[in-house]
Design an enzyme around this catalytic site. Structure first.
Site, PDB file in Angstrom:
ATOM      1  N   ARG A  41     -45.357  28.650 -74.473  1.00  0.00           N
ATOM      2  CA  ARG A  41     -44.341  29.537 -75.046  1.00  0.00           C
ATOM      3  C   ARG A  41     -44.720  31.012 -74.911  1.00  0.00           C
ATOM      4  NH1 ARG A  41     -42.313  31.181 -80.717  1.00  0.00           N
ATOM      5  NH2 ARG A  41     -40.027  31.081 -80.546  1.00  0.00           N
ATOM      6  N   ILE A  67     -35.500  34.399 -78.550  1.00  0.00           N
ATOM      7  CA  ILE A  67     -36.001  33.061 -78.251  1.00  0.00           C
ATOM      8  C   ILE A  67     -35.958  32.303 -79.573  1.00  0.00           C
ATOM      9  CG2 ILE A  67     -38.405  33.828 -78.560  1.00  0.00           C
ATOM     10  CD1 ILE A  67     -39.263  31.694 -76.599  1.00  0.00           C
ATOM     11  N   SER A  68     -35.326  31.145 -79.583  1.00  0.00           N
ATOM     12  CA  SER A  68     -35.041  30.438 -80.826  1.00  0.00           C
ATOM     13  C   SER A  68     -36.304  29.936 -81.513  1.00  0.00           C
ATOM     14  CB  SER A  68     -34.099  29.261 -80.565  1.00  0.00           C
ATOM     15  OG  SER A  68     -32.844  29.708 -80.100  1.00  0.00           O
ATOM     16  N   GLN A  69     -36.164  29.647 -82.790  1.00  0.00           N
ATOM     17  CA  GLN A  69     -37.240  29.069 -83.585  1.00  0.00           C
ATOM     18  C   GLN A  69     -37.612  27.701 -83.016  1.00  0.00           C
ATOM     19  OE1 GLN A  69     -36.069  28.911 -87.652  1.00  0.00           O
ATOM     20  NE2 GLN A  69     -38.044  28.195 -88.408  1.00  0.00           N
ATOM     21  N   PRO A  70     -38.892  27.420 -82.790  1.00  0.00           N
ATOM     22  CA  PRO A  70     -39.290  26.141 -82.188  1.00  0.00           C
ATOM     23  C   PRO A  70     -38.767  24.917 -82.934  1.00  0.00           C
ATOM     24  CG  PRO A  70     -41.115  27.666 -82.095  1.00  0.00           C
ATOM     25  CD  PRO A  70     -40.042  28.344 -82.904  1.00  0.00           C
TER      26      PRO A  70
END
Length: 223
Positions: A41, A67-70
């Site tokens: 990431r 970038i979205s939250q995992p």
């Protein structure tokens, strides 16, 4: 490096910690957990934010995008129920991280992004990470990408006022579409399964995403 292969770096411990957090939050699909353990990431976030790359948090990537939250991405990916042989369409490439996760989980990924600068960023990031089974398309994601249809799974990383008809039409029989829908002032993540001419909708919980812009989404800003 082959698509989805392991990158040698010093962030393995951080990825292992993230995987454990995802497991504790209810992510049980071993293939999804393995993808998070192996996809770097930190290569998909701005260099100034790399120390936060494995936090369970959304991070800015420029052009008003994130970038979205995992944990949100893990919920998406688990809902797609991928076995490794699928053709997947992603709407909203962003920095390319979710496309890389999908590239680890599926045979072929087509990802559509409407912002040229973001598409170029994602292409560079995917190249550095070594993924060669992801095709990037610059265009209106609400229209899908008919040349490669039908798809076994479609994932939309932006919230739509309704389910775009072209995406449902481009699903194969038995295919799954995961998309956040705007419900008043809230968003809800739903999974749609195609069964012949019919669809089955399942609610997966709350969501928070940028708006889906395009012909079958919200109007472009400034229109």
């Amino acid at each position: 490096m082959a698509a989805g292969g392991r990158v040698a770096d010093s962030y393995g411990g951080y990825r292992a910690r993230l995987v454990e957090e995802l497991r504790q939050q209810g992510i049980h699909d071993l293939a999804v957990l393995r993808a998070f353990a192996e996809v770097p990431r930190h290569l998909f976030v701005p260099e100034a934010l790399r120390r936060r790359a494995y936090d369970d948090a959304a991070l800015p990537i420029g052009q008003g995008q994130t970038i979205s939250q995992p944990s949100t991405q893990a919920t998406y990916l688990q809902a797609l129920e991928l076995s490794g042989h699928e053709r997947v369409l992603e709407i909203g490439t962003g920095s390319g991280y979710q496309a890389a996760l999908l590239g680890h989980l599926a045979e072929r990924v087509i990802s559509v992004e409407r912002i040229r600068a973001i598409t170029d960023l994602a292409r560079d990031n995917l190249r550095e990470a070594g993924f060669d089974n992801v095709l990037l398309i610059l265009g209106d994601g609400s229209l899908g990408w008919r040349p490669e249809a039908p798809y076994d799974a479609i994932v939309v990383a932006a919230a739509s006022p309704e389910v775009p008809a072209p995406l449902v039409n481009q699903l194969c029989d038995g295919g799954r579409l995961v998309i956040p829908l705007v419900q008043g002032t809230q968003q809800e993540l739903v999974r749609i399964r195609k069964r012949g001419p019919d669809t089955i909708t399942e609610r997966l919980g709350g969501a928070r995403f940028v708006p889906l812009r395009g012909r079958h989404g919200f109007a472009e800003e400034g229109d």
